[in-house]
Design a protein around this motif. Sequence first.
Motif, short mmCIF file in Angstrom:
data_model
loop_
_atom_site.label_atom_id
_atom_site.label_comp_id
_atom_site.label_asym_id
_atom_site.label_seq_id
_atom_site.Cartn_x
_atom_site.Cartn_y
_atom_site.Cartn_z
N LYS A 80 -18.86 43.19 6.22
CA LYS A 80 -17.70 43.55 7.04
C LYS A 80 -18.09 44.12 8.40
CE LYS A 80 -14.61 42.36 3.99
NZ LYS A 80 -13.71 41.21 4.25
N GLY A 81 -19.20 43.65 8.93
CA GLY A 81 -19.60 44.10 10.26
C GLY A 81 -21.07 44.48 10.30
N ASP A 92 -17.71 43.85 14.67
CA ASP A 92 -16.82 44.18 13.56
C ASP A 92 -16.61 42.93 12.71
OD1 ASP A 92 -14.83 42.56 14.75
OD2 ASP A 92 -13.84 44.28 15.68
N GLU A 93 -15.81 43.04 11.65
CA GLU A 93 -15.67 41.91 10.72
C GLU A 93 -15.10 40.67 11.39
OE1 GLU A 93 -12.79 42.66 7.62
OE2 GLU A 93 -11.83 44.20 8.81
N ASN A 94 -14.17 40.85 12.33
CA ASN A 94 -13.60 39.69 13.01
C ASN A 94 -14.60 39.04 13.95
OD1 ASN A 94 -11.03 40.01 11.79
ND2 ASN A 94 -10.51 41.60 13.28
N GLU A 139 -26.95 40.88 9.52
CA GLU A 139 -25.95 41.20 8.50
C GLU A 139 -26.60 41.76 7.24
OE1 GLU A 139 -22.30 38.91 6.17
OE2 GLU A 139 -22.97 38.19 8.13
N VAL A 149 -12.45 50.15 6.81
CA VAL A 149 -12.41 48.87 6.09
C VAL A 149 -12.56 49.10 4.59
CG1 VAL A 149 -13.56 46.64 5.79
CG2 VAL A 149 -13.23 47.57 8.08
#
Length: 454
Positions: A80-81, A92-94, A139, A149
């Motif tokens: 998630k980031g 970030d996750e996006n 990651e 999150v």
Amino acid sequence: MKTIAVRALLVCSGAFFHSVSAWAAIPIQHWTQPSGAQVWLVESPAIPMLDVQLDFDAGSRRDPPAQAGLASATALLAGKGVAARGEQPALDENQLGEAWADLGASFGASAGADRMSFALRTLTDAELLRQAVQLAARELGEPAWPEPVWQRERARLSAAIQEARTRPATQAALAFQQAVYGRHPYGQDSTPETLARIQVADLQAFYRQHVQPCRARVSLVGAVDRAQADALVRELLGRLPSAGACAPLPPVAEVAPLQAAREIRIPFQSAQAHVLIGQPGYKRSDPDFFALLVGNHILGGGGFTSRLMREVREQRGLSYSVYSDFAPGLHAGAFSIGLQTRPDQADAAVAVVRQVLADFVAQGPSADELKAARDNLIGGFALRLDGNRKLLANVANIAWNGLPLDYLEHWSARVAAVTLADIRAALQRKLQPERMVTVVVGAPEAGQRNGNDR
């Protein structure tokens, strides 16, 4: 335009096809890096693609009982980031998802009962591969662990658990695993209460302890040679903290055998009663593996050709489908028989299944059943290897379970060598029909018999 082409190729190339004989010409290479990471490689130059799986002894068997779900939550939040490092900004996750989409590649983590796995899929174009490996290394080695999150995901997971427990199939599965495994970690299941006890610091600590280069088993299938694979694995693991040789992880107790039969009836208003019957089975390392593979195929693992299907569905019409299954792992995974039936037929279906199982364990299969099972398994063997992901799964199975490098080459011969006596002896060593758990969810008389031993 390049990104679109990459995505299209990745979508369309879920498999590359080759015969078993063609596979046999591609040896599995194995070596250990100075960090202690072990590597298994199949060079497959047919398509410019690479699939990688990294496995760690960090599955749910490592969850503390009060924090059941810790391994799965750790795998979830790790993706998630990523944190900032040097000149590389945080993602970030996006932003992380967009970065993978731009590469037409994928990377993700999951946790099962025994292991936590990270999977990378990318094309082997030099620049795309370089960027994909670099991003995967970030990651894997520098998760951001964002507190907001985790708060969101914990609420989502808790709601999903509560919703799932309104279903009869979930109630049956939970009652079955708890009865079969008892206090063993295989029988633990996450709840909103256990998730509430997990904080971000717990996720980080679990990750630090278990996800280390010296604990990694890395499997690769794709268009890279050994030198490329070795460098790639070094980079993938290079951002993880390394403390040299790993201290052994605490031992996990074995699954205790059942001492007596137990029948659990759970009331539930549903159109179908859910039935599960079983017991602890065997470990993946058990020498009876092939005899039990073939034997289970005959009993209930072979679909419409199985004995259970013939007796329960075809001859009596008690269920549309019935199956049997062994789930061997690092410990004795469950043997299970499962079916759904009309609530008023549940007792009849249970009686037939018990009788079929008792007869099969006592007498074993017929010669005709054995021949049909061996032919079916051997004839379908190529389908186990007809894609990069399937081949990778087989290589990872060899890596995780310490199987010989020529395991796949001799798989068909091992199946063909199984005899009637082998199956009967293995079944009698592993199964005790008189001491099994029976779970029935949804039968009409359930209210009077909930949880009683029979």
